[in-house]
Design a protein around this motif. Structure first.
Motif, PDB file in Angstrom:
ATOM      1  N   VAL A 187      10.446  17.179  37.255  1.00 31.50           N
ATOM      2  CA  VAL A 187      11.678  17.961  37.140  1.00 31.50           C
ATOM      3  C   VAL A 187      11.312  19.303  36.529  1.00 31.50           C
ATOM      4  CG1 VAL A 187      13.967  18.120  36.102  1.00 31.50           C
ATOM      5  CG2 VAL A 187      13.116  15.904  36.881  1.00 31.50           C
ATOM      6  N   SER A 188      11.714  20.394  37.190  1.00 33.65           N
ATOM      7  CA  SER A 188      11.520  21.741  36.674  1.00 33.65           C
ATOM      8  C   SER A 188      12.771  22.149  35.917  1.00 33.65           C
ATOM      9  CB  SER A 188      11.258  22.720  37.824  1.00 33.65           C
ATOM     10  OG  SER A 188      10.099  22.347  38.539  1.00 33.65           O
ATOM     11  N   LEU A 189      12.567  22.628  34.686  1.00 34.63           N
ATOM     12  CA  LEU A 189      13.701  22.927  33.815  1.00 34.63           C
ATOM     13  C   LEU A 189      13.616  24.321  33.211  1.00 34.63           C
ATOM     14  CD1 LEU A 189      12.521  19.772  32.691  1.00 34.63           C
ATOM     15  CD2 LEU A 189      14.971  19.772  32.267  1.00 34.63           C
TER      16      LEU A 189
ATOM     17  N   PRO B 217       4.748  22.038  28.792  1.00 31.85           N
ATOM     18  CA  PRO B 217       5.531  23.070  28.101  1.00 31.85           C
ATOM     19  C   PRO B 217       5.131  24.485  28.534  1.00 31.85           C
ATOM     20  CG  PRO B 217       3.797  22.286  26.657  1.00 31.85           C
ATOM     21  CD  PRO B 217       3.677  21.497  27.938  1.00 31.85           C
ATOM     22  N   ARG B 218       5.280  24.734  29.823  1.00 33.48           N
ATOM     23  CA  ARG B 218       4.845  25.999  30.433  1.00 33.48           C
ATOM     24  C   ARG B 218       5.331  26.030  31.872  1.00 33.48           C
ATOM     25  NH1 ARG B 218       1.417  23.802  33.889  1.00 33.48           N
ATOM     26  NH2 ARG B 218       0.051  22.097  33.232  1.00 33.48           N
TER      27      ARG B 218
ATOM     28  N   SER C  96      -1.095  27.764  32.034  1.00 35.21           N
ATOM     29  CA  SER C  96      -1.830  26.533  31.746  1.00 35.21           C
ATOM     30  C   SER C  96      -3.041  26.802  30.852  1.00 35.21           C
ATOM     31  CB  SER C  96      -2.291  25.889  33.057  1.00 35.21           C
ATOM     32  OG  SER C  96      -3.078  26.798  33.804  1.00 35.21           O
ATOM     33  N   GLY C  97      -3.236  25.914  29.886  1.00 36.69           N
ATOM     34  CA  GLY C  97      -4.352  26.023  28.957  1.00 36.69           C
ATOM     35  C   GLY C  97      -4.075  26.862  27.735  1.00 36.69           C
TER      36      GLY C  97
ATOM     37  N   LEU D 238      11.236  25.902  24.974  1.00 37.37           N
ATOM     38  CA  LEU D 238      11.983  27.066  25.440  1.00 37.37           C
ATOM     39  C   LEU D 238      11.435  27.567  26.769  1.00 37.37           C
ATOM     40  CD1 LEU D 238      12.164  29.082  22.077  1.00 37.37           C
ATOM     41  CD2 LEU D 238      13.967  27.678  23.083  1.00 37.37           C
ATOM     42  N   GLY D 239      12.310  28.153  27.579  1.00 36.58           N
ATOM     43  CA  GLY D 239      11.877  28.781  28.823  1.00 36.58           C
ATOM     44  C   GLY D 239      11.659  27.774  29.932  1.00 36.58           C
ATOM     45  N   SER D 240      10.682  28.066  30.790  1.00 37.03           N
ATOM     46  CA  SER D 240      10.366  27.201  31.925  1.00 37.03           C
ATOM     47  C   SER D 240       9.440  26.080  31.482  1.00 37.03           C
ATOM     48  CB  SER D 240       9.703  28.022  33.038  1.00 37.03           C
ATOM     49  OG  SER D 240       9.322  27.186  34.109  1.00 37.03           O
ATOM     50  N   ASN D 241       9.859  24.831  31.720  1.00 41.99           N
ATOM     51  CA  ASN D 241       9.070  23.656  31.355  1.00 41.99           C
ATOM     52  C   ASN D 241       9.201  22.610  32.454  1.00 41.99           C
ATOM     53  OD1 ASN D 241       8.328  24.197  28.348  1.00 41.99           O
ATOM     54  ND2 ASN D 241      10.508  24.647  28.475  1.00 41.99           N
ATOM     55  N   GLY D 242       8.317  21.626  32.435  1.00 40.58           N
ATOM     56  CA  GLY D 242       8.374  20.569  33.433  1.00 40.58           C
ATOM     57  C   GLY D 242       8.160  19.204  32.816  1.00 40.58           C
TER      58      GLY D 242
END
Length: 399
Positions: free
Chosen positions: A192-194, A273-274, A80-81, A252-256
């Motif tokens: 939603v965690s993606l 985006p994190r 975050s940040g 890309l990767g882990s996003n919510g």
């Protein structure tokens, strides 16, 4: 790939996930909590408290900290940040969405325009200079980030102007252009965690969000944790919308993706985006290591869709006063199922996160009751400790 640097405002959950996956992890964050230090090979303090300070962070300072850790880093992972950290400033890859994609996704004003173009339900948004067209009530929030701490509701123009003035006093980075004015809707907060590659996305879990939960914080819109999974008739619809959106945004990767489930159905509130605050409960409920899955996304790999094994709840307990963390309080927190544990000697500011508590059970209600019990025990201990300190300082106590 073995040596990882994680940098962000709060990185404990990412660092510990990476450590569980077998990586050697160093961290730069604003808290350096006790359990982070136990998971990390080494850590450094990020002395930033506002969005403006984060934006002005010099990449050369980060590089100097990396050298001071004494490791050759294989990759950097942002929290975050740090979503828009310049990838080209560093001697190793940054496993994150491009700064341009992250900026567009995390800026709520830009996102609203993109959602409108895609035909995805979302609250109506205004800019502060559109005073004559605003329909009240509205909610004012930072255009990027914030964790809900700065969110305020205005029921009329006078209240909105007062909120704008209040926010500018709280953070010099909050100019009118940095504040979003959004239609205020009633509903159940969710996310939603993606995981996503360049070509595919996977909804890993739907989470119920705890926002402004009275027994965790007195701030009405503060992020207070989440419950995984969220059982709702709209779960599949939210998963489909979120998967479509992160691909459209090039993340890309882990996003919510944050939603509000209204009586008319789910609407998209924002995109993170994190890694998200739900990381702990998603991992526990779904039986997945999100850090390892995040790394896999940059190889073009997605895991199989996991199934929930139990209900996992995280509650972020905020301090209602300035609080000095002495040995007794630190040890009391450690007796609970806790994380984000402040080190002895830390001073917690009023309305600042104190610690995270967890509960796991076969039903949602059982898990929530267990979590509420833990929060109440800590609050009672703090109240009793404060009372003892006051009595010891009173004339009668001195006598």
């Amino acid at each position: 790939m073995q040596n990882i640097l994680v940098i962000g405002f709060d990185t404990r959950n990412i660092v510990c996930s990476a450590s569980r996956a077998g990586y050697t992890v160093c961290s730069i964050d604003a808290f350096r909590d006790l359990d982070l230090q136990e998971c990390a090979y080494a850590s450094a303090l990020l002395e930033c408290r506002t969005s403006g300070e984060l934006r002005q962070l010099d990449p050369n300072w980060i590089i100097a900290q990396m050298k001071a850790f004494g490791l050759g880093f294989d990759a950097i992972v942002t929290g975050s940040g740090m979503e828009t950290l310049n990838m080209h400033s560093f001697p190793c890859p940054v496993l994150a969405s491009s700064p341009e994609a992250a900026q567009e996704a995390s800026n709520k004003s830009h996102l609203a325009k993109r959602l409108e173009a895609l035909g995805i339900p979302h609250p109506c948004c205004y800019s502060p200079d559109e005073l004559d067209t605003i329909e009240y009530p509205v909610i004012l929030k930072p255009a990027t980030g914030g964790g809900g701490i700065f969110n305020r509701v205005a029921k009329n123009r006078q209240e909105m102007l007062a909120v704008l003035e209040e926010l500018s006093r709280m953070d010099q980075g909050f100019t009118e252009k940095e504040i979003l004015v959004q239609q205020f809707l009633e509903g159940k907060p969710a996310s939603v965690s993606l995981l996503s590659t360049k070509d595919e996305s996977l909804a890993v879990a739907v989470n119920e969000q705890l926002i402004g939960t009275s027994w965790l914080s007195k701030l009405p819109f503060a992020y207070c944790g989440n419950i995984t999974p969220f059982r709702t008739e709209y779960a599949k619809e939210m998963e489909t919308l979120a998967e479509e959106l992160v691909l459209e945004l090039g993340l890309l990767g882990s996003n919510g993706v944050d939603f509000l489930v209204t009586e008319k159905g789910p609407v998209v509130l924002e995109v993170n985006p994190r890694f998200q605050g739900s990381l702990d409960t998603v991992e526990k409920a779904m039986g997945i290591n999100l850090f390892e899955a995040h790394v896999g996304c940059f190889r073009g790999e997605l895991p199989e869709k996991p199934e929930a094994k139990l209900f996992a709840v995280r509650g972020v307990l905020y301090s209602d006063r300035e609080l000095f963390i002495d040995r007794k309080l630190m040890e009391f927190i450690l007796r609970e199922k806790s994380a984000d544990i402040p080190s002895q000697g830390t001073v917690i500011e009023p309305d600042w996160p104190l610690t995270s508590l967890f509960a796991f059970a076969s039903t949602r209600d059982e898990a929530v009751r267990s979590l509420e019990g833990g929060a109440e025990r800590i609050k009672t201990f703090i109240a009793d400790q404060t009372k003892e300190e006051r009595e010891s300082l009173s004339p009668a106590g001195e006598a």
